[in-house]
Each structure stands twice: as C-alpha cells, then as structure tokens.
Design a protein around this motif. Sequence first.
Motif: not given
Length: 350
Positions: A175-191
């Motif tokens: 989960t940390a890799f997908l949300t912090r090393r990829l753009a997924l975490g930024m997209l979730i925060e933007s939503v």
Amino acid sequence: MKRLVWPAGVLLLLLALNVVFTPSFLSIQVRDGHLYGSLIDILRFGAPLILVAIGMTLVIATGGIDLSVGSVVAIAGALACLQISLDAGLITAIALALGLCLLLGAWNGLLVAAVGIQPIIATLILMVAGRGLAQLITGGQIITVNDPAYKMIGGGYWLTVPSGIVIVAVVLVVTAFLTRRLALGMLIESVGGNAEASRLAGIRSRGILVMVYAFAALCAGVAGLMISSNVSSADGNNAGLWIELDAILAVVIGGTSLAGGRFSLAGTVLGALIIQTLTTTIYSIGVPPETTLLFKALVVTAVCLVQSRSFREKVFGGRKRAAAPAVPAATDRTERETAGLPGPQDGVRP
C-alpha cells in the motif's frame, strides 16, 4: 513527521505504564521456534485492526467513511468457514470470500461515486444488511472448522513470527509503495481535497472512489479470514463487531483528517497499536470489566484532545503571534516617504 510525534509519544507512555505494572512486559522469548511476549501479542492481536484501518485510511482520505467493514469481516469469515466445512478446498474458500468482499466494496463505491449517496448512508446500508448476510451464511450458528492450513492464516507462524504480522507487513509495504512511490496517493488526496476540481482536471474521481472502497473491503476480508482462522470458527453475529469504530479512531489518532486530503499510513499503524496497547493495558492494570469501555473512551478522548493544536494553545497558554499591521498602499511620493517606502527614484517601480 511532526504529526507522528504525539501518537508515538502516547504509545511509548502506554508501554511505560505497562512496564510499571508488569516489569517483564517488554521481554520477548523464543519458545519452540516461535516468538512470544506481550509486544508480540499486541502486534498479533492488533493485526486485524491494522488491516482494516489501512483500508479505512484511503477511504477517509477521499473524504468518505466506511461503516460496513465490520460486517464485511463477519461475511468473509463466515463464507470461508462454510466452504471449508463443505470440503470446497482452502484456495476456493479464500477466493470466494475475498471475491465477495471486493464486490461488496465496489458496491459501496458505486453508491457513493455513481449514485451520489452520502458515504455514511451508503455504507450504513451494508453495515446492517451485511451483518444479516453473515448470519444467513452461518444459519445463525457458529461454524467450526478443523483445517491446519486455514489455521495458519491467523494462528500460524512464519520464520518465528506470527503469520498475521507478516500479512500486515506485506499489505502495508504494498500500500505504501502504490500510494507514495506512484501517483496514486496524490490522486486520492486530490479527490479528497476537491472531487469536482479533480474531475475537471481530468482525474477519474469516480473510478478512484470505487477502487478505495473495494480496497477497504478487501482489507476487511483478509482481517475476517485472520480472525476466524485464529479461533477456527466463524460467528456471523459477533465477528468484527464495532471494529469499524476502532479503525476510524486509529486513523484519526494517526493524524488523518476526516475532511479528506492528506493521509498518513504510518500514523494509522501507530493509532491502531495505541488502541490495541490500551486494551492490553486495561487488563494488565486491573480495570473492572464493567468500566472497560468507559475507560477506553476517556483515554481515546484525552489522546485526541492532546493532539489538537488549538486545544493545546487554549489549555497551555499558547499565544498566537500577532499579525503585523498592514501599511496602506502609497502612490504619491510624499506618502511613500512618510511611510518609509522606497520611491521610483530608488529603482523600485510603484
């Protein structure tokens, strides 16, 4: 990192309190190739809560909430144990249970993203209906199983470490890799910050919402397998009861705002460990059973208040720095000289 200071301090304080009552609380031993000790027990028994809280973190980061994870925990354990009791095979039982959890989570996401129902209402529907579905699967009875392989999920060991801890570590790292090393975490925060602005910026906010609710249900499903395998039985009525509230508390204690936006997985893990350590502390210091929930609520309230910056400023006398008086804009040369501002002759354009 600053948001982790208070949760870490509270956790250390609880551990120190346990050491006062039980001097050997921090000791870890190896017996028959397995790690034993109070710290290991906190991690092992807190593993299901950490899993549920990880999924809840991403949901709350989008500005939502999921009250149905406790029912999903019961459904996963009930369906898996039912299939094992029918000799369906371990892999089939796990696949069916987790597959159903994914569908239920996606259903929550669709209600929120596509239909536009408020998250608390959409998940409240499954919270009530899901508990009934779990009891329907078990027939209102407790299903017991005797499968050593299934027992390994929540009660086994891997390289001396309880398997539940290993599962949590793997999920946390992925989960940390997908949300912090990829753009997924930024997209979730933007939503979570502004779903409509994210949509206008080209972000598929609906797809992200469905994904995070499905992921939260998947985490709850794995936690349900872990709980049921640890006791080799499934109880559709009591399994995962109120775990959604503990998960929400863990996320809030960890520093993630219920309004959505930025989130902290490390803070969530600390929050879950605080809740589990608090439960252990209650039993170790001899709090009467009839006052356990009240004591727990008071401590959690105190922790949340201490974390509040505005509360600390009011109680401990912190003063806000006074704003500097604004100097009115001066266009005339005389006004500028009076105000002590540079004029055009100083090389600065008005």
